[in-house]
Write a protein that holds these residues in place. Structure first.
Motif, PDB file in Angstrom:
ATOM      1  N   VAL A  49       0.854  -1.185   0.000  1.00 21.02           N
ATOM      2  CA  VAL A  49       0.000   0.000   0.000  1.00 21.02           C
ATOM      3  C   VAL A  49       0.891   1.236   0.000  1.00 21.02           C
ATOM      4  O   VAL A  49       1.936   1.277   0.666  1.00 21.02           O
ATOM      5  N   GLY A  50       0.477   2.246  -0.764  1.00 21.66           N
ATOM      6  CA  GLY A  50       1.212   3.503  -0.808  1.00 21.66           C
ATOM      7  C   GLY A  50       0.354   4.657  -0.335  1.00 21.66           C
ATOM      8  O   GLY A  50      -0.880   4.599  -0.353  1.00 21.66           O
ATOM      9  N   CYS A  51       1.008   5.720   0.100  1.00 24.32           N
ATOM     10  CA  CYS A  51       0.302   6.960   0.423  1.00 24.32           C
ATOM     11  C   CYS A  51       1.034   8.127  -0.238  1.00 24.32           C
ATOM     12  O   CYS A  51       2.147   7.964  -0.736  1.00 24.32           O
ATOM     13  N   PHE A  52       0.406   9.284  -0.236  1.00 23.15           N
ATOM     14  CA  PHE A  52       0.883  10.452  -0.978  1.00 23.15           C
ATOM     15  C   PHE A  52       0.873  11.629  -0.015  1.00 23.15           C
ATOM     16  O   PHE A  52      -0.196  12.156   0.317  1.00 23.15           O
ATOM     17  N   ALA A  53       2.034  12.008   0.470  1.00 20.00           N
ATOM     18  CA  ALA A  53       2.136  12.989   1.550  1.00 20.00           C
ATOM     19  C   ALA A  53       2.489  14.360   0.986  1.00 20.00           C
ATOM     20  O   ALA A  53       3.662  14.711   0.827  1.00 20.00           O
ATOM     21  N   LEU A  54       1.449  15.151   0.710  1.00 14.98           N
ATOM     22  CA  LEU A  54       1.617  16.505   0.192  1.00 14.98           C
ATOM     23  C   LEU A  54       1.029  17.550   1.141  1.00 14.98           C
ATOM     24  O   LEU A  54       1.691  18.497   1.530  1.00 14.98           O
ATOM     25  N   THR A  55      -0.245  17.386   1.517  1.00 11.64           N
ATOM     26  CA  THR A  55      -0.965  18.386   2.304  1.00 11.64           C
ATOM     27  C   THR A  55      -0.347  18.563   3.684  1.00 11.64           C
ATOM     28  O   THR A  55       0.004  17.582   4.352  1.00 11.64           O
ATOM     29  N   GLU A  56      -0.235  19.817   4.110  1.00 14.39           N
ATOM     30  CA  GLU A  56       0.320  20.125   5.432  1.00 14.39           C
ATOM     31  C   GLU A  56      -0.728  20.792   6.313  1.00 14.39           C
ATOM     32  O   GLU A  56      -1.742  21.306   5.813  1.00 14.39           O
ATOM     33  N   PRO A  57      -0.517  20.786   7.631  1.00 18.27           N
ATOM     34  CA  PRO A  57      -1.525  21.326   8.550  1.00 18.27           C
ATOM     35  C   PRO A  57      -1.925  22.768   8.262  1.00 18.27           C
ATOM     36  O   PRO A  57      -3.072  23.147   8.474  1.00 18.27           O
ATOM     37  N   THR A  58      -0.994  23.576   7.771  1.00 21.49           N
ATOM     38  CA  THR A  58      -1.300  24.998   7.561  1.00 21.49           C
ATOM     39  C   THR A  58      -1.340  25.393   6.092  1.00 21.49           C
ATOM     40  O   THR A  58      -1.455  26.582   5.790  1.00 21.49           O
ATOM     41  N   GLY A  59      -1.284  24.419   5.172  1.00 21.46           N
ATOM     42  CA  GLY A  59      -1.176  24.805   3.767  1.00 21.46           C
ATOM     43  C   GLY A  59      -1.895  23.901   2.806  1.00 21.46           C
ATOM     44  O   GLY A  59      -1.334  23.538   1.773  1.00 21.46           O
ATOM     45  N   ASP A  83      -2.328  25.692  -0.430  1.00 22.38           N
ATOM     46  CA  ASP A  83      -1.153  26.491  -0.778  1.00 22.38           C
ATOM     47  C   ASP A  83       0.110  25.658  -0.620  1.00 22.38           C
ATOM     48  O   ASP A  83       0.917  25.887   0.285  1.00 22.38           O
ATOM     49  N   PRO A  84       0.296  24.649  -1.477  1.00 24.95           N
ATOM     50  CA  PRO A  84       1.477  23.794  -1.332  1.00 24.95           C
ATOM     51  C   PRO A  84       2.790  24.536  -1.521  1.00 24.95           C
ATOM     52  O   PRO A  84       3.841  24.047  -1.091  1.00 24.95           O
ATOM     53  N   ALA A  85       2.745  25.708  -2.124  1.00 26.67           N
ATOM     54  CA  ALA A  85       3.985  26.476  -2.288  1.00 26.67           C
ATOM     55  C   ALA A  85       4.551  26.945  -0.960  1.00 26.67           C
ATOM     56  O   ALA A  85       5.724  27.298  -0.864  1.00 26.67           O
ATOM     57  N   SER A  86       3.712  26.928   0.091  1.00 25.32           N
ATOM     58  CA  SER A  86       4.188  27.335   1.417  1.00 25.32           C
ATOM     59  C   SER A  86       4.711  26.149   2.224  1.00 25.32           C
ATOM     60  O   SER A  86       4.838  26.232   3.447  1.00 25.32           O
TER      61      SER A  86
END
Length: 383
Positions: free
Chosen positions: A125-135, A138-141
């Motif tokens: 199983v794989g996961c995709f870790a992009l989203t952050e608690p405050t962004g 706005d992934p650029a942050s």
């Protein structure tokens, strides 16, 4: 409903076969337990290998044990799985459209051979870790970082709302480096990697989303995805997942509409079925028209994707429309079901709750409106 909207007439034989296989799986393996699973917050991990055996995982990819199916076939599978529950279409999206697509698009041959066959089979199983608690939007942050230490990379930071992370074998992690955002393949058993399921959800209760922490997580130099540089890397995968949502949300809408039609034929008020009243028929007609329009848009986007002509703005049209209309259909269906519509006797409130999550992830309504606004005017209103 099928008698009015003859979708099969617009499909190829192999596409119909994929749809029927997915509907059978959803009917026989997901639906019998989904209401209780939603109540119990249970993800049936034992179904993962069955999804792999059916060929649904990474089915739109070529090679490495993947089915190599067309875009429309993949979309139809998403529709049928989400007609059972959004959580299971989400699983297929996270595994195939996000994690597997990232490796397939951007990985080395060694990385592909190591991970993709097992993921296609449902053994890994794989996961995709992009989203952050405050962004989230706005992934650029991005605050998660990866720094060089000799031949290795060391990752620090946190991610939130990461599907499957607590059961995953590998995480595709996006982090800020001295050369911009890069992707890394991080085995989840690596010291310093911690995934904690988010427990207080009122939506997507039969699936897993996690908080993830990286505390000096050390991976070798060859853990980096060489083909991904900058945010275009994760965005390329997000567009694959958004395409699945365009179809999947219409599956949830269909389930709600089916429940409303059935109830309108059997519930009697003032001496006749409520479906024999003009107001109820008007509601059903309006709901059906939006459902049919949504599926036809999904089919149009699927044909564009198969020709290599689908643009991100067109995907935004589909994601924005499908989820927004599916929520409206679910809410109208609830009114036809009356008070019973808020119970688990019917799937409508569960779908409605799940769709609020689907509306939020892979780009909120507002983000897709801004994508379309930019495409229409040539002006950027994001900042």
């Amino acid at each position: 409903m099928d008698a009015v909207f003859d979708l099969d007439d617009l499909l190829e034989a192999d596409e119909i076969a994929w749809a029927r296989k997915a509907r059978a799986f959803a009917t026989n393996r997901i639906l019998p337990a989904i209401e209780q699973d939603f109540e119990d917050k249970r993800f049936r991990v034992e179904l993962v290998a069955e999804l792999g055996a059916a060929g649904f995982l990474g089915m739109h990819l070529d090679g490495y044990g993947c089915a190599g199916a067309g875009a429309v076939s993949y979309g139809l599978v998403c529709l049928e799985l989400e007609a059972a529950d959004s959580g299971w279409r989400t699983f297929v999206s996270v595994q195939g459209s996000l994690a597997m697509s990232a490796i397939h698009k951007y990985g080395t041959e060694e990385q592909k051979q190591r991970w993709l066959p097992g993921m296609a089979a449902g053994e890994l199983v794989g996961c995709f870790a992009l989203t952050e608690p405050t962004g989230g939007s706005d992934p650029a942050s991005m605050k998660t970082t990866a720094r060089r230490d000799g031949d290795d990379w060391v990752l620090d930071g946190s991610k939130r709302w990461i599907g499957l992370a607590s059961i995953a074998d590998v995480a595709v992690v996006w982090a800020e480096t001295s050369e911009g955002v890069r992707g890394f393949l991080v085995p989840t058993g690596t010291p310093g990697f911690t995934a904690t399921p988010i427990d207080n959800k009122l939506s997507m209760r039969a699936s897993i989303q996690c908080d993830v922490e990286f505390d000096a997580v050390r991976v070798p130099g060859d853990a980096i995805l060489p083909g991904a540089r900058g945010l275009s890397g994760p965005f390329g995968c997000l567009n694959e997942a958004r395409f699945g949502i365009v179809w999947g949300a219409m599956g949830a809408a269909r389930s709600c509409l089916d429940a409303a039609i059935g109830r309108s034929q059997t519930r009697e008020v003032f001496g006749k079925p409520i479906g024999a009243t003009q107001l109820i028929q008007a509601k059903l007609a309006d709901m059906f028209v939006e459902y049919e329009k949504g599926v036809l848009l999904a089919l149009h986007l699927g044909r564009l994707k198969e020709r290599g002509a689908l643009t991100p703005a067109q995907i935004s049209v589909g994601k924005l429309n499908s989820v927004r209309e599916a929520i409206l259909i679910a809410r109208e269906a609830r009114t036809i079901l009356g008070g019973d519509g808020i119970t688990s006797e019917f799937p409508v409130m569960r779908h409605m709750a799940n769709l609020e999550s689907v509306r939020t992830y892979e780009g909120t309504d507002e983000i897709h409106q801004l994508v379309l606004g930019r495409a229409l005017t040539g002006l950027n209103a994001f900042a």
